[in-house]
Design a protein around this motif. Structure first.
Motif, PDB file in Angstrom:
ATOM      1  N   GLU A 111       0.827  -1.208   0.000  1.00 31.49           N
ATOM      2  CA  GLU A 111       0.000   0.000   0.000  1.00 31.49           C
ATOM      3  C   GLU A 111       0.863   1.259   0.000  1.00 31.49           C
ATOM      4  OE1 GLU A 111      -3.994  -1.495   2.410  1.00 31.49           O
ATOM      5  OE2 GLU A 111      -2.170  -1.006   3.530  1.00 31.49           O
ATOM      6  N   ARG A 112       1.956   1.241   0.757  1.00 29.61           N
ATOM      7  CA  ARG A 112       2.865   2.391   0.761  1.00 29.61           C
ATOM      8  C   ARG A 112       3.431   2.639  -0.633  1.00 29.61           C
ATOM      9  NH1 ARG A 112       6.078   4.194   4.980  1.00 29.61           N
ATOM     10  NH2 ARG A 112       7.028   5.394   3.285  1.00 29.61           N
ATOM     11  N   GLU A 113       3.852   1.566  -1.288  1.00 32.62           N
ATOM     12  CA  GLU A 113       4.458   1.693  -2.611  1.00 32.62           C
ATOM     13  C   GLU A 113       3.456   2.204  -3.635  1.00 32.62           C
ATOM     14  OE1 GLU A 113       6.925  -1.100  -5.829  1.00 32.62           O
ATOM     15  OE2 GLU A 113       6.231  -1.926  -3.923  1.00 32.62           O
ATOM     16  N   ALA A 114       2.190   1.773  -3.497  1.00 37.48           N
ATOM     17  CA  ALA A 114       1.169   2.180  -4.465  1.00 37.48           C
ATOM     18  C   ALA A 114       0.866   3.672  -4.382  1.00 37.48           C
ATOM     19  CB  ALA A 114      -0.115   1.365  -4.246  1.00 37.48           C
ATOM     20  N   ILE A 115       1.044   4.270  -3.202  1.00 36.07           N
ATOM     21  CA  ILE A 115       0.765   5.702  -3.035  1.00 36.07           C
ATOM     22  C   ILE A 115       1.786   6.556  -3.764  1.00 36.07           C
ATOM     23  CG2 ILE A 115       0.640   7.568  -1.331  1.00 36.07           C
ATOM     24  CD1 ILE A 115      -0.501   5.521   0.632  1.00 36.07           C
ATOM     25  N   PRO A 150      -3.359  11.685  -2.780  1.00 39.72           N
ATOM     26  CA  PRO A 150      -2.906  11.163  -4.069  1.00 39.72           C
ATOM     27  C   PRO A 150      -3.673   9.891  -4.431  1.00 39.72           C
ATOM     28  CG  PRO A 150      -1.326  10.620  -2.349  1.00 39.72           C
ATOM     29  CD  PRO A 150      -2.341  11.525  -1.725  1.00 39.72           C
ATOM     30  N   ALA A 151      -3.470   9.447  -5.643  1.00 38.50           N
ATOM     31  CA  ALA A 151      -4.129   8.215  -6.097  1.00 38.50           C
ATOM     32  C   ALA A 151      -3.676   7.038  -5.238  1.00 38.50           C
ATOM     33  CB  ALA A 151      -3.785   7.967  -7.568  1.00 38.50           C
ATOM     34  N   ASN A 152      -4.589   6.091  -5.060  1.00 36.65           N
ATOM     35  CA  ASN A 152      -4.341   4.856  -4.303  1.00 36.65           C
ATOM     36  C   ASN A 152      -4.181   5.082  -2.800  1.00 36.65           C
ATOM     37  OD1 ASN A 152      -4.230   3.291  -6.761  1.00 36.65           O
ATOM     38  ND2 ASN A 152      -2.141   4.044  -7.057  1.00 36.65           N
ATOM     39  N   HIS A 153      -4.489   6.293  -2.334  1.00 35.80           N
ATOM     40  CA  HIS A 153      -4.392   6.576  -0.904  1.00 35.80           C
ATOM     41  C   HIS A 153      -5.652   6.076  -0.215  1.00 35.80           C
ATOM     42  CE1 HIS A 153      -3.775   8.758   2.849  1.00 35.80           C
ATOM     43  NE2 HIS A 153      -2.551   9.063   2.440  1.00 35.80           N
ATOM     44  N   PRO A 154      -5.546   5.393   0.928  1.00 33.62           N
ATOM     45  CA  PRO A 154      -6.744   4.926   1.626  1.00 33.62           C
ATOM     46  C   PRO A 154      -7.584   6.100   2.126  1.00 33.62           C
ATOM     47  CG  PRO A 154      -4.818   4.623   3.009  1.00 33.62           C
ATOM     48  CD  PRO A 154      -4.317   5.021   1.650  1.00 33.62           C
ATOM     49  N   PRO A 155      -8.896   5.939   2.239  1.00 33.57           N
ATOM     50  CA  PRO A 155      -9.753   7.026   2.727  1.00 33.57           C
ATOM     51  C   PRO A 155      -9.467   7.344   4.193  1.00 33.57           C
ATOM     52  CG  PRO A 155     -10.997   4.985   2.515  1.00 33.57           C
ATOM     53  CD  PRO A 155      -9.671   4.724   1.890  1.00 33.57           C
TER      54      PRO A 155
END
Length: 424
Positions: A111-115, A150-155
């Motif tokens: 998840e960190r990498e996707a952000i 940013p994109a892919n950031h959790p709500p």
């Protein structure tokens, strides 16, 4: 001031009844074990047992016994759990108020990498950096300083931001989001995070100080090495080279003189080799601490007691160790250092006794005893726990014996039997 005294001062309630209790509270606050008192001499929140245990663990981690990254990660994870946040992060601020490191809890590495890249310190993150004060915000999206995600950031909805201050300036910030079981974070949550921020500031500043000192020491040591080599060994070698320059001519006119010149050069080279060996050995930093073992133990204990919440009691014979060579003294001091480290990191000890007595004493040898949680000394050592093995190897290297006495709930004793001078 030990953790037990802080527990007594804080868990009994927020009221401060007298000057002695006020002094205890202030000392706990200075050690990062309590929130600040208000002008009436009280704190509107006391820390519960779980919070004190977490602060205690963080203090031990920061004491230099853990890598700074491990210590900061531990702090972020503990504070997230204690305040009931879904996500937590510690942003370390570098030059131009930009976030140079971002330590998170609650997200997987994927998840960190996707952000994507680290945040730049805009929006609410930048607000904490600029204002250098805590903020509790029930809805991130509704706040005027919010700049979105940013994109892919959790709500994320609720937000708690706390600055990490050191000597009046910001060195980082805590960010916690999504309060579990509530619409927003509470004042008690804020005060708890502020206590952890004290410890984070210590860890960050210690890391930076060590880097500065190490860099300065490298420069100074490079200069010293250059001077010592030039003034001693290099000059000797240069003199040898000059003495050999006319040997070919001497061989033709006076072979005996040439032979004498070569013999003298060989002797000089052997002296230079011996001097170089001594010089290289002297570069080992630990050799500086082995000449006086008793004094070295006192120094280690003082540093350990200053950096941790563990009380250290010394039972040292000042004349002990006079028969121990500096090389063996180095190994003994490393055993003491490792034993003290284990007492704080693994045993969670509150009190440690270090004894060191010479051969003439019935208590001859080195003993490091703690009142920690203990362990089954007969059980296999878990992977990654190399401390006991390292201590045993150091003891065997100098002909000493090492024995471990421990049981669950009964503390641990590290006992080193020293070899005689004849055996050394």
């Amino acid at each position: 001031m030990g953790v037990d005294r802080c527990r007594s001062a804080l868990t009994g309630g927020p009221e401060v009844q007298n000057q002695s209790q006020a002094a205890d509270w202030d000392r706990c606050y200075a050690r990062g074990m309590a929130p600040p008192r208000n002008s009436e001499g009280t704190s509107t929140e006391s820390l519960d047992a779980a919070a004190l245990n977490a602060v205690d663990e963080a203090a031990r981690a920061i004491a230099g016994l853990l890598d700074v990254d491990e210590a900061l990660q531990l702090i972020v994870e503990r504070v997230r759990a204690l305040v009931g946040a879904e996500y937590a992060a510690l942003g370390i601020v570098g030059t131009e108020d930009r976030i140079e490191r971002f330590i998170t809890s609650g997200m997987t590495p994927h998840e960190r990498e996707a952000i994507g890249p680290l945040p730049r310190g805009r929006g609410l993150l930048g607000l904490i950096i600029r204002e250098e004060r805590s903020y509790r915000i029930p809805n991130i999206a509704a706040h005027e300083d919010s700049s979105g995600f940013p994109a892919n950031h959790p709500p994320m909805t609720s937000f708690l931001g706390v600055p990490v201050m050191s000597r009046g300036r910001s060195v980082g910030n805590f960010y916690l989001t999504n309060k579990t079981g509530g619409a927003e974070f509470t004042p008690k949550d804020q005060r708890l995070v502020e206590v952890f921020a004290l410890h984070a500031a210590i860890a960050i500043e210690n890391a930076r100080l060590h880097q500065q000192v190490a860099g300065y020491a490298i420069v100074q040591e490079r200069d010293r090495i250059g001077r010592d080599l030039h003034d001693g060994i290099i000059q000797s070698l240069y003199a040898v080279s000059l003495s050999l320059e006319d040997v070919p001519e001497l061989m033709a006119v006076s072979p005996s003189d040439a032979e004498g010149r070569v013999d003298a050069a060989i002797d000089s080279l052997q002296d230079s080799i011996r001097e170089l060996r001594n010089f290289i050995y002297g570069l080992r930093p630990e050799t500086l601490n082995g000449a006086d073992v008793a004094a070295g133990i006192v120094g280690l204990a003082e540093q350990f007691g200053y950096n941790t919440l563990v009380d250290v009691e010394l039972d040292i014979d000042a004349d002990a160790g006079r028969d121990v060579s500096p090389e063996h003294g180095v190994e003994l001091l490393q055993v003491v250092r490792e034993a003290l480290s284990n007492a704080a990191r693994h045993a969670r000890a509150r009190h440690v006794v270090v004894s060191f007595h010479g051969a003439a004493d019935a208590r001859a040898g080195l003993v490091v005893a703690d009142d920690g949680i203990g362990f089954d000394a007969s059980a296999p050592v878990p992977a990654g726990h190399d401390g006991l093995g390292n201590m045993r190897a150091r003891a065997e290297a100098i002909g000493a014996t090492l024995r471990v006495e421990s049981a669950t709930g009964q503390g641990t004793r590290i006992i080193v039997g020293l070899p005689s001078r004849a055996d050394a």
